[in-house]
Scaffold this motif. Structure first.
Motif, PDB file in Angstrom:
ATOM      1  N   PHE A  54       0.907  -1.175   0.034  1.00 49.25           N
ATOM      2  CA  PHE A  54      -0.042  -0.020  -0.025  1.00 49.25           C
ATOM      3  C   PHE A  54       0.739   1.244  -0.020  1.00 49.25           C
ATOM      4  CE2 PHE A  54      -2.515  -3.306   1.560  1.00 49.25           C
ATOM      5  CZ  PHE A  54      -3.890  -3.127   1.059  1.00 49.25           C
ATOM      6  N   ALA A  55       0.700   1.998  -0.852  1.00 49.07           N
ATOM      7  CA  ALA A  55       1.309   3.333  -1.268  1.00 49.07           C
ATOM      8  C   ALA A  55       0.948   4.247  -0.030  1.00 49.07           C
ATOM      9  CB  ALA A  55       1.140   4.002  -2.456  1.00 49.07           C
ATOM     10  N   ALA A  56       2.009   5.204   0.317  1.00 51.94           N
ATOM     11  CA  ALA A  56       1.641   6.099   1.374  1.00 51.94           C
ATOM     12  C   ALA A  56       0.229   6.863   1.293  1.00 51.94           C
ATOM     13  CB  ALA A  56       2.886   7.357   1.312  1.00 51.94           C
ATOM     14  N   ASP A  57      -0.307   7.179   0.244  1.00 52.84           N
ATOM     15  CA  ASP A  57      -1.319   7.946   0.122  1.00 52.84           C
ATOM     16  C   ASP A  57      -2.665   6.923  -0.114  1.00 52.84           C
ATOM     17  OD1 ASP A  57      -0.858   7.217  -2.333  1.00 52.84           O
ATOM     18  OD2 ASP A  57      -1.224   8.784  -3.516  1.00 52.84           O
ATOM     19  N   GLU A  58      -2.576   5.820  -0.026  1.00 52.88           N
ATOM     20  CA  GLU A  58      -3.905   4.928  -0.310  1.00 52.88           C
ATOM     21  C   GLU A  58      -4.558   4.832   1.087  1.00 52.88           C
ATOM     22  OE1 GLU A  58      -3.727   1.001  -2.297  1.00 52.88           O
ATOM     23  OE2 GLU A  58      -1.522   1.279  -2.660  1.00 52.88           O
ATOM     24  N   PRO A  59      -5.825   4.807   0.814  1.00 53.72           N
ATOM     25  CA  PRO A  59      -6.789   4.593   2.031  1.00 53.72           C
ATOM     26  C   PRO A  59      -6.437   3.841   2.963  1.00 53.72           C
ATOM     27  CG  PRO A  59      -8.138   5.010   0.084  1.00 53.72           C
ATOM     28  CD  PRO A  59      -6.654   4.695  -0.408  1.00 53.72           C
ATOM     29  N   GLY A  60      -6.550   4.333   4.441  1.00 58.79           N
ATOM     30  CA  GLY A  60      -6.110   3.078   5.438  1.00 58.79           C
ATOM     31  C   GLY A  60      -4.708   3.195   5.862  1.00 58.79           C
ATOM     32  N   ASN A  61      -3.858   3.590   4.915  1.00 64.40           N
ATOM     33  CA  ASN A  61      -2.429   3.744   5.136  1.00 64.40           C
ATOM     34  C   ASN A  61      -2.201   5.059   5.948  1.00 64.40           C
ATOM     35  OD1 ASN A  61       0.451   3.571   5.565  1.00 64.40           O
ATOM     36  ND2 ASN A  61       1.018   3.549   3.427  1.00 64.40           N
ATOM     37  N   GLU A  62      -2.032   5.112   7.186  1.00 64.78           N
ATOM     38  CA  GLU A  62      -2.102   6.329   7.947  1.00 64.78           C
ATOM     39  C   GLU A  62      -0.449   6.693   8.290  1.00 64.78           C
ATOM     40  OE1 GLU A  62      -4.888   7.964   8.753  1.00 64.78           O
ATOM     41  OE2 GLU A  62      -6.115   6.212   8.018  1.00 64.78           O
ATOM     42  N   ASN A  63       0.304   5.982   7.878  1.00 63.81           N
ATOM     43  CA  ASN A  63       1.960   6.213   8.238  1.00 63.81           C
ATOM     44  C   ASN A  63       2.597   6.920   7.420  1.00 63.81           C
ATOM     45  OD1 ASN A  63       1.307   4.762  10.420  1.00 63.81           O
ATOM     46  ND2 ASN A  63       2.241   3.068   9.880  1.00 63.81           N
ATOM     47  N   GLY A  64       2.213   7.545   6.316  1.00 66.43           N
ATOM     48  CA  GLY A  64       3.031   8.412   5.503  1.00 66.43           C
ATOM     49  C   GLY A  64       4.008   7.750   4.487  1.00 66.43           C
ATOM     50  N   GLU A  65       4.045   6.454   4.561  1.00 68.04           N
ATOM     51  CA  GLU A  65       5.148   5.778   3.749  1.00 68.04           C
ATOM     52  C   GLU A  65       4.458   4.643   3.355  1.00 68.04           C
ATOM     53  OE1 GLU A  65       8.062   5.567   6.772  1.00 68.04           O
ATOM     54  OE2 GLU A  65       7.245   3.749   7.551  1.00 68.04           O
ATOM     55  N   ALA A  66       4.825   3.801   2.449  1.00 67.81           N
ATOM     56  CA  ALA A  66       4.578   2.691   1.786  1.00 67.81           C
ATOM     57  C   ALA A  66       4.836   1.723   2.784  1.00 67.81           C
ATOM     58  CB  ALA A  66       5.393   2.139   0.667  1.00 67.81           C
ATOM     59  N   ILE A  67       3.761   0.703   2.983  1.00 64.69           N
ATOM     60  CA  ILE A  67       3.811  -0.384   3.995  1.00 64.69           C
ATOM     61  C   ILE A  67       3.372  -1.667   3.184  1.00 64.69           C
ATOM     62  CG2 ILE A  67       3.122   1.033   5.893  1.00 64.69           C
ATOM     63  CD1 ILE A  67       0.062   0.182   5.621  1.00 64.69           C
ATOM     64  N   SER A  68       3.809  -2.695   3.784  1.00 67.93           N
ATOM     65  CA  SER A  68       3.699  -4.353   3.251  1.00 67.93           C
ATOM     66  C   SER A  68       3.024  -5.010   4.434  1.00 67.93           C
ATOM     67  CB  SER A  68       4.991  -4.846   2.865  1.00 67.93           C
ATOM     68  OG  SER A  68       4.643  -6.155   2.240  1.00 67.93           O
ATOM     69  N   LEU A  69       1.728  -5.498   3.934  1.00 67.10           N
ATOM     70  CA  LEU A  69       1.035  -6.170   4.968  1.00 67.10           C
ATOM     71  C   LEU A  69       0.814  -7.668   4.467  1.00 67.10           C
ATOM     72  CD1 LEU A  69      -2.003  -3.764   5.497  1.00 67.10           C
ATOM     73  CD2 LEU A  69      -0.163  -4.216   6.705  1.00 67.10           C
ATOM     74  N   THR A  70       0.956  -8.628   5.458  1.00 66.76           N
ATOM     75  CA  THR A  70       0.695 -10.241   5.331  1.00 66.76           C
ATOM     76  C   THR A  70      -0.370 -10.766   6.071  1.00 66.76           C
ATOM     77  OG1 THR A  70       2.959 -10.281   4.974  1.00 66.76           O
ATOM     78  CG2 THR A  70       1.799 -12.313   5.361  1.00 66.76           C
ATOM     79  N   HIS A  71      -1.318 -11.194   5.264  1.00 65.86           N
ATOM     80  CA  HIS A  71      -2.556 -11.941   5.917  1.00 65.86           C
ATOM     81  C   HIS A  71      -2.117 -13.148   6.501  1.00 65.86           C
ATOM     82  CE1 HIS A  71      -6.908 -12.848   6.144  1.00 65.86           C
ATOM     83  NE2 HIS A  71      -6.531 -14.243   5.909  1.00 65.86           N
ATOM     84  N   PRO A  72      -2.622 -13.245   7.792  1.00 69.91           N
ATOM     85  CA  PRO A  72      -2.096 -14.580   8.577  1.00 69.91           C
ATOM     86  C   PRO A  72      -2.597 -15.763   7.536  1.00 69.91           C
ATOM     87  CG  PRO A  72      -3.087 -13.268  10.305  1.00 69.91           C
ATOM     88  CD  PRO A  72      -3.390 -12.398   8.493  1.00 69.91           C
ATOM     89  N   SER A  73      -1.909 -16.808   7.616  1.00 64.68           N
ATOM     90  CA  SER A  73      -2.207 -18.005   6.651  1.00 64.68           C
ATOM     91  C   SER A  73      -1.930 -19.214   7.540  1.00 64.68           C
ATOM     92  CB  SER A  73      -1.342 -17.933   5.325  1.00 64.68           C
ATOM     93  OG  SER A  73      -1.471 -19.251   4.671  1.00 64.68           O
ATOM     94  N   HIS A  74      -2.923 -20.167   7.245  1.00 66.92           N
ATOM     95  CA  HIS A  74      -2.765 -21.464   8.088  1.00 66.92           C
ATOM     96  C   HIS A  74      -1.579 -22.334   7.586  1.00 66.92           C
ATOM     97  CE1 HIS A  74      -4.357 -23.464   4.816  1.00 66.92           C
ATOM     98  NE2 HIS A  74      -3.834 -24.632   5.184  1.00 66.92           N
ATOM     99  N   THR A  75      -1.219 -21.947   6.427  1.00 67.30           N
ATOM    100  CA  THR A  75       0.079 -22.661   5.611  1.00 67.30           C
ATOM    101  C   THR A  75       1.204 -22.351   6.398  1.00 67.30           C
ATOM    102  OG1 THR A  75       0.554 -20.896   4.306  1.00 67.30           O
ATOM    103  CG2 THR A  75      -0.982 -22.287   3.523  1.00 67.30           C
ATOM    104  N   THR A  76       1.549 -21.337   7.245  1.00 63.74           N
ATOM    105  CA  THR A  76       2.643 -21.038   8.164  1.00 63.74           C
ATOM    106  C   THR A  76       2.318 -21.511   9.466  1.00 63.74           C
ATOM    107  OG1 THR A  76       1.963 -18.845   8.539  1.00 63.74           O
ATOM    108  CG2 THR A  76       3.243 -19.313   6.509  1.00 63.74           C
ATOM    109  N   PHE A  77       1.234 -21.672   9.948  1.00 64.92           N
ATOM    110  CA  PHE A  77       0.881 -22.041  11.151  1.00 64.92           C
ATOM    111  C   PHE A  77       0.341 -23.337  11.691  1.00 64.92           C
ATOM    112  CE2 PHE A  77      -2.077 -21.483  15.132  1.00 64.92           C
ATOM    113  CZ  PHE A  77      -1.034 -20.999  15.960  1.00 64.92           C
ATOM    114  N   HIS A  78      -0.160 -24.025  10.748  1.00 65.71           N
ATOM    115  CA  HIS A  78      -0.850 -25.555  10.891  1.00 65.71           C
ATOM    116  C   HIS A  78       0.027 -26.536  10.813  1.00 65.71           C
ATOM    117  CE1 HIS A  78      -5.478 -24.436  10.371  1.00 65.71           C
ATOM    118  NE2 HIS A  78      -4.689 -23.806  11.472  1.00 65.71           N
TER     119      HIS A  78
END
Length: 394
Positions: free
Chosen positions: A118-142
């Protein structure tokens, strides 16, 4: 026609409710009068999960203030960073939670969760810089995850981890959690969960699943009710680091016992007085109803008071097996609320009265590309532990 002068509550099935705000609030729940907020709080504690639509513009500060308002016992933080329900261990490099989101810099009680860049100006990104998010996946936990073919071609997913939002060490469990969907996949994109007994649950991609702790208690046998009412759950010190090397059961209820947990003397420094020992049943302060509330992945021991006053203790593997047997009936398809998100939904749930789980796989599922999602989550450690005031079964 609904009354536009006050909060309106419409029940959902199998539990939960949808909220319509009064006109004077101008679509901002922080503007509710004390009387109307009391109605909203009563709805959350009674129905356990409530949805307030069209809240995509709710600021992190307003989300924090709304969340905090539900629990007068919350102590004032010593600085602006204090209070988040998982504490500082949320991003510890050995915690199973470490990849679950990033913190809003100006409102650190609010976390940004999701999947994608998410770029710095995308809705929901409040941090003023690009961010990278990872959805929790059972493939790494189960312990035994689905194959990529099952995920992409068969649209299968799993309950990632049934849990209660809480550090479960030092800090008390938050009373409520607020979760705001700012960018979500369309509800038309379906996933399926296959159970070990052949049952199947259809749900929207990325649905958040909820189970009522009250209903879970009500389904127990008389002997099981007697057991849970007399049992205290001892959680592991720094539990999310303790279980870091271990893997979960395929239903996300607890961990597979293979002796892989972090040894207690290898954990970050901990104090016995800060280890959480909580009743297995928590009494709803609004309804007086008992709720079966246990975080099966983070348990360490179960201590049960017998009729003669003696105490019996189940150690780790036996405690996990016992908890699994008590929790498993509650996650049958007909008992689960698989909440399908609309963009802008604000979900407020009674964290001390439900269990919930992430679902959905987002990597490589959109014609080979990752699905994107962004949400804001807030919960704040309570100033007091939940209690069991339910009469002990004879």
């Amino acid at each position: 026609m609904p009354d536009t002068a006050t909060v309106n509550v419409t029940p959902l099935e199998p539990f939960g409710a949808k909220i319509a705000l009064p006109e004077y609030a101008n679509n901002n729940p922080t503007k509710l009068t004390d009387d109307d907020f009391a109605k909203l709080k009563s709805a959350v504690l009674t129905h356990c999960v409530v949805v307030i639509p069209d809240q995509a513009q709710l600021s992190p500060n307003d989300q924090y203030l709304l969340t905090k308002r539900f629990d007068p016992s919350i102590p004032e933080p010593k600085d602006h960073t204090g209070g988040y329900g998982h504490g500082k261990e949320f991003h510890h490099d050995k915690s199973v939670l470490r990849k679950d989101g990033c913190t809003v810099k100006d409102q650190p009680q609010v976390q940004i969760l999701g999947q994608g860049e998410f770029a710095a100006d995308e809705p929901g990104n409040e941090n003023g810089e690009a961010i990278s998010l990872t959805h929790p996946s059972h493939t790494t936990f189960h312990h035994s995850p689905l194959s990529q073919s099952e995920i992409v071609n068969d649209k299968l997913t799993r309950f990632y981890r049934w849990h209660i939002d809480s550090a479960l060490y030092d800090l008390s469990p938050p009373l409520v959690t607020t979760l705001l969907g700012i960018k979500v996949p369309p509800q038309s994109q379906k996933n399926y969960i296959e159970y070990d007994n052949g049952d199947k649950l259809e749900l929207a991609q990325g649905a958040t699943c909820f189970v009522s702790g009250q209903h879970a208690f009500e389904r127990l046998s008389d002997d099981e009710k007697r057991f849970v009412l007399n049992t205290t759950v001892e959680y592991a010190p720094h539990p999310y680091i303790f279980i870091g090397p271990a893997k979960a059961t395929s239903d996300g209820l607890t961990m597979v016992s293979e002796g892989k947990e972090t040894k207690l003397d290898e954990l970050p420094e901990w104090e016995p007085s800060k280890v959480k020992k909580l009743p297995m049943v928590w009494t709803n302060p609004e309804t007086g109803k008992p709720h079966l509330q246990v975080h099966g992945c983070c348990i360490h021991k179960l201590h049960t008071t017998n009729e003669d006053g003696s105490v019996s203790t189940l150690e780790l593997e036996d405690a996990r097996n016992k908890v699994h047997s008590l929790m498993r009936p509650a996650i049958a398809p007909e008992n689960v609320l698989p909440y399908a998100w609309n963009q802008g939904d604000l979900v407020v749930f009674f964290n001390q009265g439900v269990w919930h789980s992430v679902t959905g796989e987002f990597k490589g599922v959109n014609h080979g590309a990752d699905e994107k999602r962004l949400m804001h989550q807030c919960n704040i450690a309570s100033g007091k532990d939940p209690v069991n005031t339910t009469a002990i079964a004879a």
